[in-house]
Enzyme design. Structure first.
Site, PDB file in Angstrom:
ATOM      1  N   HIS A   1     -39.031  -4.252 -31.070  1.00  0.00           N
ATOM      2  CA  HIS A   1     -38.161  -3.090 -30.839  1.00  0.00           C
ATOM      3  C   HIS A   1     -38.901  -1.765 -31.002  1.00  0.00           C
ATOM      4  O   HIS A   1     -38.275  -0.723 -31.206  1.00  0.00           O
ATOM      5  CB  HIS A   1     -36.929  -3.148 -31.759  1.00  0.00           C
ATOM      6  CG  HIS A   1     -36.035  -4.325 -31.469  1.00  0.00           C
ATOM      7  ND1 HIS A   1     -35.065  -4.772 -32.351  1.00  0.00           N
ATOM      8  CD2 HIS A   1     -35.953  -5.132 -30.380  1.00  0.00           C
ATOM      9  CE1 HIS A   1     -34.446  -5.809 -31.817  1.00  0.00           C
ATOM     10  NE2 HIS A   1     -34.970  -6.059 -30.629  1.00  0.00           N
TER      11      HIS A   1
ATOM     12  N   CYS B   1     -43.355  11.148 -23.898  1.00  0.00           N
ATOM     13  CA  CYS B   1     -42.624  12.121 -23.094  1.00  0.00           C
ATOM     14  C   CYS B   1     -41.992  11.415 -21.897  1.00  0.00           C
ATOM     15  O   CYS B   1     -42.667  10.668 -21.179  1.00  0.00           O
ATOM     16  CB  CYS B   1     -43.589  13.206 -22.628  1.00  0.00           C
ATOM     17  SG  CYS B   1     -42.842  14.282 -21.390  1.00  0.00           S
TER      18      CYS B   1
ATOM     19  N   CYS C   1     -45.576  19.334 -20.442  1.00  0.00           N
ATOM     20  CA  CYS C   1     -44.745  19.441 -19.231  1.00  0.00           C
ATOM     21  C   CYS C   1     -43.318  19.902 -19.529  1.00  0.00           C
ATOM     22  O   CYS C   1     -42.521  20.051 -18.600  1.00  0.00           O
ATOM     23  CB  CYS C   1     -44.717  18.096 -18.490  1.00  0.00           C
ATOM     24  SG  CYS C   1     -43.651  16.873 -19.268  1.00  0.00           S
TER      25      CYS C   1
ATOM     26  N   ALA D   1     -35.570 -11.863 -49.786  1.00  0.00           N
ATOM     27  CA  ALA D   1     -36.795 -12.196 -49.064  1.00  0.00           C
ATOM     28  C   ALA D   1     -38.001 -12.150 -49.998  1.00  0.00           C
ATOM     29  O   ALA D   1     -38.880 -13.021 -49.927  1.00  0.00           O
ATOM     30  CB  ALA D   1     -36.981 -11.210 -47.910  1.00  0.00           C
TER      31      ALA D   1
HETATM   32  C1  BJW Z   1     -31.608  -9.665 -46.701  1.00  0.00           C
HETATM   33  C2  BJW Z   1     -31.892  -8.808 -47.720  1.00  0.00           C
HETATM   34  C3  BJW Z   1     -32.888  -9.228 -48.590  1.00  0.00           C
HETATM   35  C4  BJW Z   1     -30.383  -7.861 -46.620  1.00  0.00           C
HETATM   36  N1  BJW Z   1     -33.444 -10.370 -48.387  1.00  0.00           N
HETATM   37  N2  BJW Z   1     -32.121 -10.819 -46.425  1.00  0.00           N
HETATM   38  C5  BJW Z   1     -27.577 -12.287 -24.686  1.00  0.00           C
HETATM   39  C6  BJW Z   1     -26.324 -12.486 -25.224  1.00  0.00           C
HETATM   40  C7  BJW Z   1     -25.542 -11.404 -25.638  1.00  0.00           C
HETATM   41  C8  BJW Z   1     -25.988 -10.091 -25.531  1.00  0.00           C
HETATM   42  C9  BJW Z   1     -27.237  -9.890 -25.012  1.00  0.00           C
HETATM   43  C10 BJW Z   1     -28.005 -10.974 -24.591  1.00  0.00           C
HETATM   44  N3  BJW Z   1     -29.185 -10.471 -24.119  1.00  0.00           N
HETATM   45  C11 BJW Z   1     -29.183  -9.128 -24.252  1.00  0.00           C
HETATM   46  C12 BJW Z   1     -28.004  -8.745 -24.776  1.00  0.00           C
HETATM   47  C13 BJW Z   1     -27.602  -7.309 -25.049  1.00  0.00           C
HETATM   48  C14 BJW Z   1     -28.141  -6.768 -26.358  1.00  0.00           C
HETATM   49  C15 BJW Z   1     -27.584  -7.613 -27.514  1.00  0.00           C
HETATM   50  O1  BJW Z   1     -28.270  -8.401 -28.119  1.00  0.00           O
HETATM   51  N4  BJW Z   1     -26.336  -7.405 -27.874  1.00  0.00           N
HETATM   52  C16 BJW Z   1     -25.710  -8.164 -28.965  1.00  0.00           C
HETATM   53  C17 BJW Z   1     -25.651  -7.300 -30.243  1.00  0.00           C
HETATM   54  C18 BJW Z   1     -24.353  -8.582 -28.507  1.00  0.00           C
HETATM   55  N5  BJW Z   1     -29.595  -6.756 -26.360  1.00  0.00           N
HETATM   56  C19 BJW Z   1     -30.293  -5.769 -25.780  1.00  0.00           C
HETATM   57  O2  BJW Z   1     -29.736  -4.858 -25.194  1.00  0.00           O
HETATM   58  C20 BJW Z   1     -31.800  -5.834 -25.867  1.00  0.00           C
HETATM   59  N6  BJW Z   1     -32.385  -5.615 -24.596  1.00  0.00           N
HETATM   60  C21 BJW Z   1     -32.390  -6.554 -23.663  1.00  0.00           C
HETATM   61  O3  BJW Z   1     -31.931  -7.664 -23.846  1.00  0.00           O
HETATM   62  O4  BJW Z   1     -32.993  -6.160 -22.473  1.00  0.00           O
HETATM   63  C22 BJW Z   1     -32.757  -6.964 -21.326  1.00  0.00           C
HETATM   64  C23 BJW Z   1     -31.491  -6.450 -20.713  1.00  0.00           C
HETATM   65  C24 BJW Z   1     -31.451  -5.171 -20.218  1.00  0.00           C
HETATM   66  C25 BJW Z   1     -30.286  -4.712 -19.624  1.00  0.00           C
HETATM   67  C26 BJW Z   1     -29.169  -5.533 -19.586  1.00  0.00           C
HETATM   68  C27 BJW Z   1     -29.226  -6.818 -20.129  1.00  0.00           C
HETATM   69  C28 BJW Z   1     -30.398  -7.280 -20.690  1.00  0.00           C
HETATM   70  C29 BJW Z   1     -32.345  -4.699 -26.732  1.00  0.00           C
HETATM   71  C30 BJW Z   1     -31.960  -4.820 -28.153  1.00  0.00           C
HETATM   72  C31 BJW Z   1     -32.475  -3.587 -28.915  1.00  0.00           C
HETATM   73  C32 BJW Z   1     -31.976  -3.538 -30.340  1.00  0.00           C
HETATM   74  N7  BJW Z   1     -32.273  -2.259 -30.897  1.00  0.00           N
HETATM   75  C33 BJW Z   1     -31.914  -2.000 -32.264  1.00  0.00           C
HETATM   76  C34 BJW Z   1     -32.072  -0.480 -32.553  1.00  0.00           C
HETATM   77  C35 BJW Z   1     -33.555  -0.091 -32.625  1.00  0.00           C
HETATM   78  C36 BJW Z   1     -33.709   1.361 -32.892  1.00  0.00           C
HETATM   79  C37 BJW Z   1     -33.265   1.818 -34.255  1.00  0.00           C
HETATM   80  O5  BJW Z   1     -33.742   1.293 -35.276  1.00  0.00           O
HETATM   81  O6  BJW Z   1     -32.470   2.746 -34.326  1.00  0.00           O
HETATM   82  O7  BJW Z   1     -32.750  -2.771 -33.132  1.00  0.00           O
HETATM   83  S1  BJW Z   1     -30.304  -2.576 -32.665  1.00  0.00           S
HETATM   84  C38 BJW Z   1     -30.670  -3.040 -34.312  1.00  0.00           C
HETATM   85  O8  BJW Z   1     -30.387  -4.450 -34.454  1.00  0.00           O
HETATM   86  C39 BJW Z   1     -32.186  -2.856 -34.462  1.00  0.00           C
HETATM   87  C40 BJW Z   1     -32.573  -4.154 -35.139  1.00  0.00           C
HETATM   88  O9  BJW Z   1     -33.937  -4.435 -34.893  1.00  0.00           O
HETATM   89  C41 BJW Z   1     -31.619  -5.156 -34.539  1.00  0.00           C
HETATM   90  C42 BJW Z   1     -31.433  -6.399 -35.371  1.00  0.00           C
HETATM   91  O10 BJW Z   1     -30.852  -6.107 -36.607  1.00  0.00           O
HETATM   92  P1  BJW Z   1     -31.322  -6.893 -37.894  1.00  0.00           P
HETATM   93  O11 BJW Z   1     -32.753  -6.629 -38.143  1.00  0.00           O
HETATM   94  O12 BJW Z   1     -30.918  -8.305 -37.776  1.00  0.00           O
HETATM   95  O13 BJW Z   1     -30.521  -6.136 -39.057  1.00  0.00           O
HETATM   96  P2  BJW Z   1     -29.028  -6.365 -39.599  1.00  0.00           P
HETATM   97  O14 BJW Z   1     -28.652  -5.176 -40.375  1.00  0.00           O
HETATM   98  O15 BJW Z   1     -28.135  -6.797 -38.521  1.00  0.00           O
HETATM   99  O16 BJW Z   1     -29.191  -7.618 -40.585  1.00  0.00           O
HETATM  100  C43 BJW Z   1     -29.894  -7.541 -41.810  1.00  0.00           C
HETATM  101  C44 BJW Z   1     -29.872  -8.915 -42.448  1.00  0.00           C
HETATM  102  O17 BJW Z   1     -30.672  -8.903 -43.620  1.00  0.00           O
HETATM  103  C45 BJW Z   1     -28.462  -9.377 -42.899  1.00  0.00           C
HETATM  104  O18 BJW Z   1     -28.252 -10.709 -42.433  1.00  0.00           O
HETATM  105  C46 BJW Z   1     -28.535  -9.341 -44.430  1.00  0.00           C
HETATM  106  O19 BJW Z   1     -27.752 -10.362 -45.050  1.00  0.00           O
HETATM  107  C47 BJW Z   1     -30.005  -9.580 -44.647  1.00  0.00           C
HETATM  108  N8  BJW Z   1     -30.549  -9.027 -45.889  1.00  0.00           N
HETATM  109  N9  BJW Z   1     -31.029  -7.662 -47.577  1.00  0.00           N
HETATM  110  C48 BJW Z   1     -33.067 -11.163 -47.318  1.00  0.00           C
HETATM  111  N10 BJW Z   1     -33.200  -8.437 -49.641  1.00  0.00           N
END
Ligand code: BJW
Length: 252
Positions: free
Chosen positions: A118, A126, A149, A230
């Site tokens: 990500h 830019c 630019c 973790a």
């Molecule tokens: C602990 C702990 C400790 C706490 N020890 N554990 C197929 C099916 C359905 C939908 C889609 C699909 N394919 C694509 C999609 C659409 C979409 C998607 O996935 N949507 C779903 C949410 C429904 N995906 C996309 O759009 C992606 N692009 C893509 O597929 O391109 C192709 C395409 C293009 C056009 C149309 C269709 C397809 C891009 C995804 C980009 C995600 N970006 C973000 C923001 C980044 C920028 C920013 O930081 O601001 O990335 S979203 C956000 O979620 C961020 C993260 O990397 C990502 C994942 O979150 P993560 O890391 O899992 O965090 P949390 O908070 O959810 O979980 C934390 C966990 O830690 C919890 O479980 C806690 O319990 C645990 N925890 N403390 C161990 N100490």
């Protein structure tokens, strides 16, 4: 915590291993996660801040939000979980970190082979001319416009609906195709395509090991699921794996 015997056998001889990480691995470094009661998105809407449309609507607001998060990331330090993954790179002949995090902490901890699915909050580019700016250039340039630019400068990260960087995705896919084990650490496993990667490992006969403080949609599918922080779980797994593989204490 003792590793189940079946997993011990696998870790004793595994050659190809992957760790897929999410925001939870950096929670103990003080970086907020996204989902859950205290997550970023319990207070802020992703549609308003973490999408390309939001950025075009209000570039100043979105840029300031990322500037704030860049500051938090820079002031944070890698924790024992990041360090355990650096150790794993020494233990297993082939080890890849595949991260959804943009906070740069794996690289700062010392992991060498990292696929950043990500993007990385330290990089910006830019929209007009494509010129790249690092975090410090960006901080000096308070109006978030390209000095070359006049185009808008955006963070080099992946918002919803955007494609993942092709080279980073290819690196992740190649690693999971070969992996005998994937550790899935601190991710809610709801964001695609990252959430598909453990399934690829499974299809190719590898094992899924989840490490999380809570249940996720992956918990029932994983071959081994460790409930705990973790830092604690990964440190224990790393220490026990070193013993299993005969890493002498005096050479550590
Ligand atoms: C602990 C702990 C400790 C706490 N020890 N554990 C197929 C099916 C359905 C939908 C889609 C699909 N394919 C694509 C999609 C659409 C979409 C998607 O996935 N949507 C779903 C949410 C429904 N995906 C996309 O759009 C992606 N692009 C893509 O597929 O391109 C192709 C395409 C293009 C056009 C149309 C269709 C397809 C891009 C995804 C980009 C995600 N970006 C973000 C923001 C980044 C920028 C920013 O930081 O601001 O990335 S979203 C956000 O979620 C961020 C993260 O990397 C990502 C994942 O979150 P993560 O890391 O899992 O965090 P949390 O908070 O959810 O979980 C934390 C966990 O830690 C919890 O479980 C806690 O319990 C645990 N925890 N403390 C161990 N100490």
């Amino acid at each position: 915590m003792s590793i189940p015997e079946e997993l011990q056998k696998i870790l004793k001889s595994a050659r190809e291993v992957v760790a897929l990480t999410g925001a939870g691995i950096s929670a103990e470094s003080g970086i907020p996660t996204f989902r859950g009661a205290d997550g970023l998105w319990s207070k802020l809407s992703p549609e308003e801040l973490a999408s390309f449309d939001a950025f075009l609507r209000n570039p100043q607001l979105v840029s300031e939000w990322y500037e704030h998060r860049r500051k938090i990331a820079r002031e944070s330090k890698p924790n024992q979980a990041h360090i355990a993954l650096v150790e794993m790179e020494r233990i297993f002949p082939s080890f890849t970190v595949v991260t959804q995090n943009i906070d740069n902490l794996h690289k700062r901890a010392g992991s060498m082979k990292v696929a950043e699915l990500h993007g990385n909050i330290e990089r910006n580019y830019c929209l007009g001319c494509g010129k790249h700016y690092d975090g410090e250039d960006f901080d000096r340039n308070r109006n978030f416009k390209c000095p070359e630019c006049g185009g808008l400068i955006r963070p080099d990260i992946v918002w919803f609906g955007e494609m993942l960087p092709v080279d980073q995705w290819a690196m992740a896919e190649e690693a999971v195709q070969r992996a005998e084990v994937i550790f899935v650490v601190g991710t809610s496993s709801v964001v695609y395509p990252a959430a598909e990667l453990p399934m690829t490992v499974r299809r190719n006969g590898g094992k899924i090991v989840e490490v999380n403080i809570e249940e996720t949609p992956l918990s029932n599918i994983a071959d081994f699921s460790f409930k705990g922080s973790a830092s604690r779980v990964l440190t224990e797994i790393t220490d026990q794996t070193k013993e299993l593989r005969g890493f002498a204490k005096d050479t550590e």
